[in-house]
Design an enzyme around this catalytic site. Sequence first.
Site, PDB file in Angstrom:
ATOM      1  N   TYR A   1      81.664  29.129  54.548  1.00 15.14           N
ATOM      2  CA  TYR A   1      83.097  29.019  54.807  1.00 15.14           C
ATOM      3  C   TYR A   1      83.530  27.600  54.474  1.00 15.14           C
ATOM      4  O   TYR A   1      82.864  26.636  54.849  1.00 15.14           O
ATOM      5  CB  TYR A   1      83.383  29.314  56.285  1.00 15.14           C
ATOM      6  CG  TYR A   1      84.834  29.157  56.680  1.00 15.14           C
ATOM      7  CD1 TYR A   1      85.814  30.011  56.173  1.00 15.14           C
ATOM      8  CD2 TYR A   1      85.223  28.162  57.575  1.00 15.14           C
ATOM      9  CE1 TYR A   1      87.142  29.878  56.544  1.00 15.14           C
ATOM     10  CE2 TYR A   1      86.559  28.027  57.953  1.00 15.14           C
ATOM     11  CZ  TYR A   1      87.507  28.876  57.440  1.00 15.14           C
ATOM     12  OH  TYR A   1      88.821  28.731  57.820  1.00 15.14           O
TER      13      TYR A   1
ATOM     14  N   ASP B   1      79.845  20.501  51.530  1.00 13.16           N
ATOM     15  CA  ASP B   1      80.827  20.637  52.599  1.00 13.16           C
ATOM     16  C   ASP B   1      80.118  20.298  53.910  1.00 13.16           C
ATOM     17  O   ASP B   1      79.370  21.113  54.456  1.00 13.16           O
ATOM     18  CB  ASP B   1      81.391  22.059  52.617  1.00 13.16           C
ATOM     19  CG  ASP B   1      82.479  22.228  53.672  1.00 13.16           C
ATOM     20  OD1 ASP B   1      82.624  21.324  54.531  1.00 13.16           O
ATOM     21  OD2 ASP B   1      83.178  23.257  53.642  1.00 13.16           O
TER      22      ASP B   1
ATOM     23  N   LYS C   1      85.981  17.854  61.744  1.00 15.26           N
ATOM     24  CA  LYS C   1      85.360  18.032  63.053  1.00 15.26           C
ATOM     25  C   LYS C   1      84.888  16.715  63.683  1.00 15.26           C
ATOM     26  O   LYS C   1      85.728  15.982  64.194  1.00 15.26           O
ATOM     27  CB  LYS C   1      84.277  19.113  62.947  1.00 15.26           C
ATOM     28  CG  LYS C   1      84.957  20.450  62.548  1.00 15.26           C
ATOM     29  CD  LYS C   1      84.107  21.661  62.384  1.00 15.26           C
ATOM     30  CE  LYS C   1      85.026  22.845  62.063  1.00 15.26           C
ATOM     31  NZ  LYS C   1      84.521  23.812  61.146  1.00 15.26           N
TER      32      LYS C   1
HETATM   33  C1  LIG Z   1      85.554  24.334  59.995  1.00 13.40           C
HETATM   34  C2  LIG Z   1      85.136  24.247  58.591  1.00 13.40           C
HETATM   35  C3  LIG Z   1      86.063  24.019  57.563  1.00 13.40           C
HETATM   36  C4  LIG Z   1      87.542  24.017  57.802  1.00 13.40           C
HETATM   37  O1  LIG Z   1      87.931  23.004  58.658  1.00 13.40           O
HETATM   38  P1  LIG Z   1      89.345  23.161  59.455  1.00 13.40           P
HETATM   39  O2  LIG Z   1      89.517  21.837  60.097  1.00 13.40           O
HETATM   40  O3  LIG Z   1      89.143  24.304  60.395  1.00 13.40           O
HETATM   41  O4  LIG Z   1      90.370  23.450  58.431  1.00 13.40           O
HETATM   42  C5  LIG Z   1      85.593  23.804  56.296  1.00 13.40           C
HETATM   43  N1  LIG Z   1      84.283  23.832  56.025  1.00 13.40           N
HETATM   44  C6  LIG Z   1      83.362  24.072  56.977  1.00 13.40           C
HETATM   45  C7  LIG Z   1      81.916  24.055  56.618  1.00 13.40           C
HETATM   46  C8  LIG Z   1      83.762  24.318  58.285  1.00 13.40           C
HETATM   47  O5  LIG Z   1      82.853  24.616  59.211  1.00 13.40           O
END
Ligand SMILES: *Cc1c(COP(=O)(O)O)cnc(C)c1O
Length: 427
Positions: A144, A239, A267
């Site tokens: 994701y 990511d 995060k």
């Molecule tokens: C949470 C997440 C996102 C998106 O971040 P948001 O702040 O929710 O938009 C993108 N990549 C990864 C791996 C994530 O876990």
Amino acid sequence: MSERASAALYERAQRVIPGGVNSPVRAFRAVGGTPRFIERGEGAYVFDVDGQRYIDFVGSWGPLILGHAPPPVVQAVTDACRKGMTFGAPCAGEVELAERIVRAYPALEQVRFVSSGTEAVMSTIRVARAATRRSLIVKFAGCYHGHADHLLVAAGSGLATFGRPSSAGVPEAFVSATRVLPLDDEAAARELFAREGAAVAAVIIEPVPANHGLLLQRRRFLELLREETRRHGALLLFDEVISGFRLARGGAAEKIGIRPDMATFGKVIGGGMPVGAFGGSREVMAHLAPQGDAYQAGTLSGNPVAMAAGIATLDTLEREDGWSRLESLGAAFERIIRPVLEQAPFPLHLVRLGSLAWLSLHAGDAPRSASPLPADATQRFAKLFHGLLARGIYLPPSPYEVCFLSLAHREEHFAELASALEAVLRV
Ligand SMILES: *Cc1c(COP(=O)(O)O)cnc(C)c1O
């Protein structure tokens, strides 16, 4: 246990907010029942509006690496707020947080701040395309990367169907510029590069995929992606929105020992405030406006309050030897929880890396690529989830989501989880 106040709020919420929530997983669809409305959090605990206390293993899905309302972060945010909450002009905090990220993550020379992980990934893709003058993006089923159009293909627990959007409203034209590969499959990656390598702008991957359970990758597989992207002039994007500053100071890249061309964060670096960041070499980042021709901007990007929260969080992690303590906590979690899971009358395994832990209901070895759970496993998880909730344990409300440990967790919390699990698995 009363859930009256939560139920009343949920009822009101559903009238004015689609599905009653501002992010789908919060609606408890995978487990049924009433989502708990949270009134406050403190350390390892959250308290709902009915006055119930839970040991929290969600940690707001990743940001709360120090637990809820850690005093140094609360203090930093309060101080920053007093001086004004946003200026739309540069501030010192941005420079300081950027310097910290660049120091911690050798693949980066520059970063730019945004307000979410989604935005960070979206902008990285744009820069990668601008830098390579190519358009194809390769992603992996089960990873994701936020909800930008061209990446909502086989995303997270959305079923891994080749080349089909995981969401309505994503035009085919976007999907046609995205290729989806299975994780853990060198042959498929090699074949794609042999066929279309010259058109690939970037390969994006969660180096430690944590959005479809925890799908730990073999180093060899990630190495192959590094080699193929380099050989074909494409960029490798890690990511690290979950793994960045969680698995190590230098994220998954440090843990695995592979250097990407670009990386995204979110995060943890916002310490609970809305922050994302993306970065790469000076050369690649020079494609961004105002230097380059790839446009990207944000009214609240790099705002002083969010920057203060991020700086205080990273400071605290450094000062308290956070990453090695998180590893010890993860090891304790494993030691305490694993024997209980082994007693379950159905497949229930722990997959863990550092402070990320997944209770997998898959039979057999820990999966390394995305596969759906059988329907009976999903039902078992729902029962397990509600049994634990009733005993004051708050797990992520989906069998595909990982638990997040924080520096506020203690072995007592894991012991409480263990005895609650024992009780729930007995009935
Ligand atoms: C949470 C997440 C996102 C998106 O971040 P948001 O702040 O929710 O938009 C993108 N990549 C990864 C791996 C994530 O876990």
